[in-house]
Design a protein around this motif. Structure first.
Motif, PDB file in Angstrom:
ATOM      1  N   THR A  35      49.217  38.382 112.282  1.00 30.76           N
ATOM      2  CA  THR A  35      48.421  39.131 111.306  1.00 30.76           C
ATOM      3  C   THR A  35      48.694  38.619 109.890  1.00 30.76           C
ATOM      4  OG1 THR A  35      50.135  40.843 111.215  1.00 30.76           O
ATOM      5  CG2 THR A  35      48.278  41.223 112.699  1.00 30.76           C
ATOM      6  N   TYR A  36      47.657  38.715 109.050  1.00 27.24           N
ATOM      7  CA  TYR A  36      47.729  38.201 107.679  1.00 27.24           C
ATOM      8  C   TYR A  36      47.083  39.202 106.721  1.00 27.24           C
ATOM      9  CZ  TYR A  36      48.819  33.816 110.017  1.00 27.24           C
ATOM     10  OH  TYR A  36      49.409  32.866 110.807  1.00 27.24           O
ATOM     11  N   ALA A  37      47.765  39.453 105.631  1.00 30.16           N
ATOM     12  CA  ALA A  37      47.248  40.361 104.604  1.00 30.16           C
ATOM     13  C   ALA A  37      46.514  39.550 103.544  1.00 30.16           C
ATOM     14  CB  ALA A  37      48.387  41.144 103.966  1.00 30.16           C
ATOM     15  N   PRO A  38      45.435  40.108 102.987  1.00 30.25           N
ATOM     16  CA  PRO A  38      44.682  39.387 101.952  1.00 30.25           C
ATOM     17  C   PRO A  38      45.436  39.366 100.628  1.00 30.25           C
ATOM     18  CG  PRO A  38      43.821  41.603 102.194  1.00 30.25           C
ATOM     19  CD  PRO A  38      44.871  41.447 103.257  1.00 30.25           C
ATOM     20  N   PRO A  39      45.078  38.443  99.754  1.00 31.28           N
ATOM     21  CA  PRO A  39      45.667  38.461  98.411  1.00 31.28           C
ATOM     22  C   PRO A  39      45.182  39.686  97.654  1.00 31.28           C
ATOM     23  CG  PRO A  39      43.882  36.878  98.508  1.00 31.28           C
ATOM     24  CD  PRO A  39      44.081  37.362  99.907  1.00 31.28           C
TER      25      PRO A  39
ATOM     26  N   LYS B 216      38.029  44.482  98.186  1.00 31.00           N
ATOM     27  CA  LYS B 216      39.246  44.209  98.960  1.00 31.00           C
ATOM     28  C   LYS B 216      38.885  43.385 100.184  1.00 31.00           C
ATOM     29  CE  LYS B 216      43.242  46.323 101.207  1.00 31.00           C
ATOM     30  NZ  LYS B 216      43.880  47.583 101.646  1.00 31.00           N
ATOM     31  N   ARG B 217      39.509  42.235 100.306  1.00 29.99           N
ATOM     32  CA  ARG B 217      39.230  41.358 101.433  1.00 29.99           C
ATOM     33  C   ARG B 217      39.895  41.890 102.709  1.00 29.99           C
ATOM     34  NH1 ARG B 217      40.802  35.805  98.580  1.00 29.99           N
ATOM     35  NH2 ARG B 217      40.357  34.878 100.611  1.00 29.99           N
ATOM     36  N   PRO B 218      39.374  41.530 103.887  1.00 26.73           N
ATOM     37  CA  PRO B 218      39.880  42.102 105.148  1.00 26.73           C
ATOM     38  C   PRO B 218      41.210  41.506 105.594  1.00 26.73           C
ATOM     39  CG  PRO B 218      38.169  40.497 105.599  1.00 26.73           C
ATOM     40  CD  PRO B 218      38.216  40.644 104.106  1.00 26.73           C
ATOM     41  N   GLU B 219      41.906  42.262 106.425  1.00 27.47           N
ATOM     42  CA  GLU B 219      43.064  41.726 107.130  1.00 27.47           C
ATOM     43  C   GLU B 219      42.536  40.744 108.173  1.00 27.47           C
ATOM     44  OE1 GLU B 219      46.997  43.618 109.210  1.00 27.47           O
ATOM     45  OE2 GLU B 219      45.063  44.390 109.893  1.00 27.47           O
ATOM     46  N   ILE B 220      43.302  39.677 108.435  1.00 32.14           N
ATOM     47  CA  ILE B 220      42.879  38.672 109.414  1.00 32.14           C
ATOM     48  C   ILE B 220      43.924  38.569 110.523  1.00 32.14           C
ATOM     49  CG2 ILE B 220      42.502  36.192 109.782  1.00 32.14           C
ATOM     50  CD1 ILE B 220      41.078  36.091 107.117  1.00 32.14           C
TER      51      ILE B 220
END
Length: 331
Positions: A50-54, A79-83
């Motif tokens: 999992t990756y959090a957005p900046p 707010k950009r999505p979690e990937i």
């Protein structure tokens, strides 16, 4: 309009970056690996990372405009999505695919790797499953047209880029579909060495991963086709991921073969500035078929692993100095 132009520019830059994707990428073992555990013996494991957005950019008012451009109003910054990067192996344990399905259900957009002709894939997948005891991804993970979007070349485009005769392949597909009632059992397989060599097996999957420490090493096995099979398809996946990261989603999954993930992840963290926040490891293939049978009904929750954090640098303490008289050391 401006945001669409920005996303288009980012997607284009991703496509142009294809030849350099191998630079600075993580080891393949961060995405899939072979482990030996006392209770199961050798097992291939695949990761869900999992990756959090900046953080969203701060609004700034344009000088001389009295705050009319940016910085005003009550609108929240985008707010950009979690990937989520889901490393796949196309033949594996049923429990592995069930756990992946549970993860996909948490996402409002799934970007996927093409699996080819669905009818033919289902037919060959069923046959391979009967012969090897391994389940086929195309049969175990159902496609959802409402939330899924391709992040890959179409099968016809892939074959053309590889210099294959697409029409001849279509004729072969039709012939194989017409043979849908044909059954092959293990005894027939043993008597047909050529067919046995073509089919995947637990031993072949283990052996390939033991010798492939990076996607570059795996690419060596593709020879001249590596640019299309690995790097060009990575670029398409990156383009779709870039686009999705600037759309109104909460959680986006990319489900792709593990060999593609090091290059994709490198672009995502270095250019899109996403930050790795955690990893879950799932058992994908057991080396021992008896272990696979014994665990067939078990659901997997996976092992969670926090991202490694760099240790803070400790500055050496300065040696204590003797106190001087009042006023000393002022100048």
């Amino acid at each position: 309009m401006q945001s669409k132009t920005l996303v288009s520019a980012l997607v284009l830059s991703a496509l142009l970056a294809a030849p350099a994707l191998a630079e600075g990428e993580k080891s393949l073992s961060e995405f899939t690996k072979v482990e030996k555990r006392p209770e199961v013996g050798e097992v291939v494991r695949c990761s869900i990372r999992t990756y959090a957005p900046p953080p969203p950019p701060k609004k700034r008012a344009m000088p001389g405009m009295g705050g009319m451009m940016g910085g005003g109003g009550k609108s929240k910054p985008f707010k950009r999505p979690e990937i989520v990067l889901i490393s796949m192996i196309h033949m594996g344990e049923k429990g592995f695919f069930q756990a992946v399905n549970q993860e996909l259900a948490k996402c409002d957009l799934v970007l996927y790797e093409e699996q080819g002709d669905s009818d033919l894939g289902g037919l060959s997948g069923k046959m391979i499953s009967e012969l090897t005891g391994l389940a086929f991804q195309g049969s175990e993970i159902p496609f959802n047209k409402e939330t899924w979007r391709s992040a890959d070349l179409s099968q016809d485009s892939l074959f053309r880029m590889l210099g294959m005769d697409v029409e001849q392949l279509k004729r072969m597909k039709k012939m194989m579909k017409n043979m849908g009632g044909f059954k092959m059992d293990k005894r027939m397989l043993e008597s047909n060495p050529m067919m046995k060599q073509m089919l995947p097996s637990r031993e072949k999957i283990m052996a390939q991963l033991r010798t492939s420490g990076s996607s570059d090493k795996m690419a060596e096995g593709f020879g001249d086709m590596a640019d299309v099979i690995l790097y060009q398809r990575n670029a398409i996946a990156i383009g779709e991921l870039t686009k999705a990261s600037h759309e109104a989603h909460k959680r986006v999954a990319l489900i792709y073969g593990a060999a593609h993930m090091p290059g994709i992840e490198a672009y995502m963290t270095k250019t899109l500035h996403y930050k790795h926040t955690g990893t879950t490891w799932l058992d994908a293939v057991y080396g021992d078929e008896e272990v696979s049978k014994a665990r067939a009904g078990e659901s997997q929750t996976g092992d969670s692993e926090a991202p490694s954090t760099p240790q803070p640098k400790v500055r050496p303490k300065k040696p204590a100095t003797k106190a001087g008289k009042k006023g000393e050391g002022w100048f």
